[in-house]
Design a protein around this motif. Structure first.
Motif, PDB file in Angstrom:
ATOM      1  N   GLY A 239     -24.158  13.220  -5.400  1.00  0.00           N
ATOM      2  CA  GLY A 239     -24.976  12.315  -4.603  1.00  0.00           C
ATOM      3  C   GLY A 239     -24.196  11.312  -3.769  1.00  0.00           C
ATOM      4  O   GLY A 239     -24.791  10.435  -3.132  1.00  0.00           O
ATOM      5  N   LEU A 240     -22.865  11.442  -3.740  1.00  0.00           N
ATOM      6  CA  LEU A 240     -22.046  10.519  -2.952  1.00  0.00           C
ATOM      7  C   LEU A 240     -21.812  11.061  -1.550  1.00  0.00           C
ATOM      8  O   LEU A 240     -21.986  12.258  -1.283  1.00  0.00           O
ATOM      9  CB  LEU A 240     -20.703  10.285  -3.659  1.00  0.00           C
ATOM     10  N   ASP A 241     -21.414  10.186  -0.648  1.00  0.00           N
ATOM     11  CA  ASP A 241     -21.198  10.555   0.754  1.00  0.00           C
ATOM     12  C   ASP A 241     -19.777  11.072   0.954  1.00  0.00           C
ATOM     13  O   ASP A 241     -18.814  10.324   0.843  1.00  0.00           O
ATOM     14  CB  ASP A 241     -21.446   9.328   1.652  1.00  0.00           C
ATOM     15  N   TYR A 242     -19.680  12.364   1.245  1.00  0.00           N
ATOM     16  CA  TYR A 242     -18.386  12.967   1.559  1.00  0.00           C
ATOM     17  C   TYR A 242     -18.339  13.428   3.020  1.00  0.00           C
ATOM     18  O   TYR A 242     -17.465  14.202   3.394  1.00  0.00           O
ATOM     19  CB  TYR A 242     -18.114  14.158   0.634  1.00  0.00           C
ATOM     20  N   GLY A 243     -19.291  12.958   3.811  1.00  0.00           N
ATOM     21  CA  GLY A 243     -19.320  13.321   5.223  1.00  0.00           C
ATOM     22  C   GLY A 243     -19.943  14.692   5.439  1.00  0.00           C
ATOM     23  O   GLY A 243     -20.506  15.306   4.525  1.00  0.00           O
ATOM     24  N   LEU A 244     -19.849  15.189   6.657  1.00  0.00           N
ATOM     25  CA  LEU A 244     -20.387  16.503   7.017  1.00  0.00           C
ATOM     26  C   LEU A 244     -19.363  17.558   6.615  1.00  0.00           C
ATOM     27  O   LEU A 244     -18.654  18.127   7.435  1.00  0.00           O
ATOM     28  CB  LEU A 244     -20.706  16.552   8.509  1.00  0.00           C
ATOM     29  N   LEU A 245     -19.305  17.796   5.317  1.00  0.00           N
ATOM     30  CA  LEU A 245     -18.317  18.679   4.701  1.00  0.00           C
ATOM     31  C   LEU A 245     -19.045  19.794   3.957  1.00  0.00           C
ATOM     32  O   LEU A 245     -20.016  19.539   3.229  1.00  0.00           O
ATOM     33  CB  LEU A 245     -17.461  17.864   3.726  1.00  0.00           C
ATOM     34  N   TYR A 246     -18.575  21.023   4.153  1.00  0.00           N
ATOM     35  CA  TYR A 246     -19.276  22.176   3.577  1.00  0.00           C
ATOM     36  C   TYR A 246     -18.298  23.060   2.807  1.00  0.00           C
ATOM     37  O   TYR A 246     -17.121  23.162   3.147  1.00  0.00           O
ATOM     38  CB  TYR A 246     -19.958  22.983   4.682  1.00  0.00           C
ATOM     39  N   GLU A 247     -18.819  23.714   1.766  1.00  0.00           N
ATOM     40  CA  GLU A 247     -18.035  24.672   1.003  1.00  0.00           C
ATOM     41  C   GLU A 247     -18.131  26.044   1.671  1.00  0.00           C
ATOM     42  O   GLU A 247     -19.210  26.470   2.089  1.00  0.00           O
ATOM     43  CB  GLU A 247     -18.556  24.753  -0.425  1.00  0.00           C
ATOM     44  N   TRP A 248     -17.000  26.726   1.774  1.00  0.00           N
ATOM     45  CA  TRP A 248     -17.007  28.065   2.366  1.00  0.00           C
ATOM     46  C   TRP A 248     -17.960  28.982   1.601  1.00  0.00           C
ATOM     47  O   TRP A 248     -18.670  29.803   2.200  1.00  0.00           O
ATOM     48  CB  TRP A 248     -15.598  28.658   2.338  1.00  0.00           C
ATOM     49  N   ALA A 249     -18.007  28.869   0.275  1.00  0.00           N
ATOM     50  CA  ALA A 249     -18.855  29.747  -0.535  1.00  0.00           C
ATOM     51  C   ALA A 249     -20.323  29.607  -0.139  1.00  0.00           C
ATOM     52  O   ALA A 249     -21.052  30.604  -0.032  1.00  0.00           O
ATOM     53  CB  ALA A 249     -18.670  29.426  -2.018  1.00  0.00           C
ATOM     54  N   ALA A 250     -20.772  28.369   0.095  1.00  0.00           N
ATOM     55  CA  ALA A 250     -22.170  28.143   0.484  1.00  0.00           C
ATOM     56  C   ALA A 250     -22.449  28.692   1.876  1.00  0.00           C
ATOM     57  O   ALA A 250     -23.533  29.235   2.136  1.00  0.00           O
ATOM     58  CB  ALA A 250     -22.478  26.652   0.433  1.00  0.00           C
ATOM     59  N   LEU A 251     -21.489  28.592   2.771  1.00  0.00           N
ATOM     60  CA  LEU A 251     -21.654  29.117   4.129  1.00  0.00           C
ATOM     61  C   LEU A 251     -21.719  30.641   4.126  1.00  0.00           C
ATOM     62  O   LEU A 251     -22.519  31.249   4.842  1.00  0.00           O
ATOM     63  CB  LEU A 251     -20.496  28.636   5.018  1.00  0.00           C
ATOM     64  N   GLU A 252     -20.883  31.266   3.303  1.00  0.00           N
ATOM     65  CA  GLU A 252     -20.889  32.729   3.208  1.00  0.00           C
ATOM     66  C   GLU A 252     -22.170  33.228   2.554  1.00  0.00           C
ATOM     67  O   GLU A 252     -22.753  34.239   2.972  1.00  0.00           O
ATOM     68  CB  GLU A 252     -19.666  33.187   2.407  1.00  0.00           C
ATOM     69  N   GLU A 253     -22.605  32.517   1.546  1.00  0.00           N
ATOM     70  CA  GLU A 253     -23.823  32.912   0.828  1.00  0.00           C
ATOM     71  C   GLU A 253     -25.031  32.911   1.750  1.00  0.00           C
ATOM     72  O   GLU A 253     -25.952  33.719   1.582  1.00  0.00           O
ATOM     73  CB  GLU A 253     -24.045  31.962  -0.350  1.00  0.00           C
ATOM     74  N   ASN A 254     -25.039  32.026   2.735  1.00  0.00           N
ATOM     75  CA  ASN A 254     -26.171  31.923   3.664  1.00  0.00           C
ATOM     76  C   ASN A 254     -25.895  32.595   5.005  1.00  0.00           C
ATOM     77  O   ASN A 254     -26.573  32.336   5.994  1.00  0.00           O
ATOM     78  CB  ASN A 254     -26.516  30.448   3.893  1.00  0.00           C
ATOM     79  N   ASP A 255     -24.864  33.446   5.049  1.00  0.00           N
ATOM     80  CA  ASP A 255     -24.522  34.228   6.245  1.00  0.00           C
ATOM     81  C   ASP A 255     -24.228  33.369   7.474  1.00  0.00           C
ATOM     82  O   ASP A 255     -24.457  33.788   8.609  1.00  0.00           O
ATOM     83  CB  ASP A 255     -25.651  35.223   6.588  1.00  0.00           C
ATOM     84  N   ILE A 256     -23.738  32.155   7.247  1.00  0.00           N
ATOM     85  CA  ILE A 256     -23.307  31.324   8.378  1.00  0.00           C
ATOM     86  C   ILE A 256     -21.953  31.827   8.874  1.00  0.00           C
ATOM     87  O   ILE A 256     -21.687  31.882  10.070  1.00  0.00           O
ATOM     88  CB  ILE A 256     -23.190  29.835   7.968  1.00  0.00           C
ATOM     89  N   VAL A 257     -21.093  32.209   7.950  1.00  0.00           N
ATOM     90  CA  VAL A 257     -19.799  32.805   8.285  1.00  0.00           C
ATOM     91  C   VAL A 257     -19.569  33.976   7.348  1.00  0.00           C
ATOM     92  O   VAL A 257     -20.223  34.112   6.313  1.00  0.00           O
ATOM     93  CB  VAL A 257     -18.633  31.794   8.135  1.00  0.00           C
ATOM     94  N   ARG A 258     -18.606  34.815   7.710  1.00  0.00           N
ATOM     95  CA  ARG A 258     -18.236  35.919   6.840  1.00  0.00           C
ATOM     96  C   ARG A 258     -16.784  35.736   6.410  1.00  0.00           C
ATOM     97  O   ARG A 258     -16.071  34.872   6.902  1.00  0.00           O
ATOM     98  CB  ARG A 258     -18.446  37.248   7.556  1.00  0.00           C
TER      99      ARG A 258
END
Length: 269
Positions: A239-258
């Motif tokens: 719940g803390l603010d780490y900025g607009l930071l994303y995990e590669w695993a979450a992006l791959e899981e949602n087909d944002i990147v491969r």
């Protein structure tokens, strides 16, 4: 003319005397000079020790005076080619702060500007005095003879990837990404640095919105909209603010990147 033995008077034409008289009218005291140039007494004294702002009129038994036009010309020379800065942020600092932070005399910074070695000079909008002169602190530090730092500072790392320094610092303190604890060669204090191995570890696991937008050739606005539509949220397990930071695993899981993007992203700098 008075007789011999009396005080003698020399008479000059008004046109011949005008330049000298006008020059006298521009002579001011040290306090007036400091006020006109927004120059603190401490900065004035330090600069004088380095040979700057010598009085134009000085004699035993008389108060020294300074030519205000000459002093302003000197300031204008330092500001030549400066970029206008509305609000000084991050690395833009005035000469007094730059001197204090770098632990060198202001005269040394003035010399770097005068020699053209400091190229990023800023100027506060609507100002034209000593206090309005700004230098880019990272450029200043790069010109000084310092011992090699053991890595990137957290501030420098944060700006390089598109985070705010407090966000990057929080990420490290909470143990979400590694950093190297080492001695600062300038202050001798222990602090966190991002060495190459730490940056690689970070980019293997995370990517910021800014870097992902560059990687995919999109604007960050359109990419942000895509992420929201796909319900991919920024990294924040606690719940803390780490900025607009994303995990590669979450992006791959949602087909944002491969997978190829992840590999490229982990080495992207």
């Amino acid at each position: 003319m008075p007789d011999e033995g009396d005080d003698r008077w020399d008479v000059f034409g008004a046109d011949l005397a005008a330049p000298f008289l006008n020059n006298l009218n521009r002579q001011v005291s040290a306090l007036d000079l400091q006020s006109e140039l927004s120059l603190s007494r401490s900065q004035f004294e330090l600069l004088r020790k380095d040979g700057y702002f010598s009085p134009t009129l000085s004699a035993a038994g008389h108060k020294p005076l300074w030519d205000i036009a000459q002093a302003r010309s000197f300031i204008n020379g330092l500001l030549r080619g400066a970029e206008t800065v509305l609000i000084p942020r991050q690395q833009w600092v005035d000469l007094a702060k730059a001197s204090q932070r770098s632990k060198i005399r202001p005269g040394q910074i003035v010399e770097l500007i005068a020699e053209g070695r400091l190229t990023r000079i800023g100027k506060l909008e609507s100002k034209n005095d000593y206090a309005s002169i700004l230098v880019h602190f990272e450029e200043l530090e790069s010109l000084l003879d310092r011992p090699d730092a053991p890595g990137m500072t957290i501030d420098a790392f944060a700006r390089s990837v598109g985070l705010k320094p407090p966000q990057a610092g929080r990420l490290i303190k909470k143990g979400h990404t590694p950093a190297t604890f080492a001695r600062n060669p300038k202050t001798l204090a222990q602090q966190h640095y991002m060495q190459e191995k730490d940056v690689v570890a970070f980019k293997e696991h995370f990517v910021t919105l800014r870097e992902l937008a560059i990687l995919l050739g999109q604007s960050w606005q359109s990419l942000n909209a895509t992420l929201r539509k796909s319900q991919v949220t920024a990294f924040s397990p606690d719940g803390l603010d780490y900025g607009l930071l994303y995990e590669w695993a979450a992006l791959e899981e949602n087909d944002i990147v491969r997978q190829p993007h992840r590999i490229k992203g982990s080495s992207h700098s």
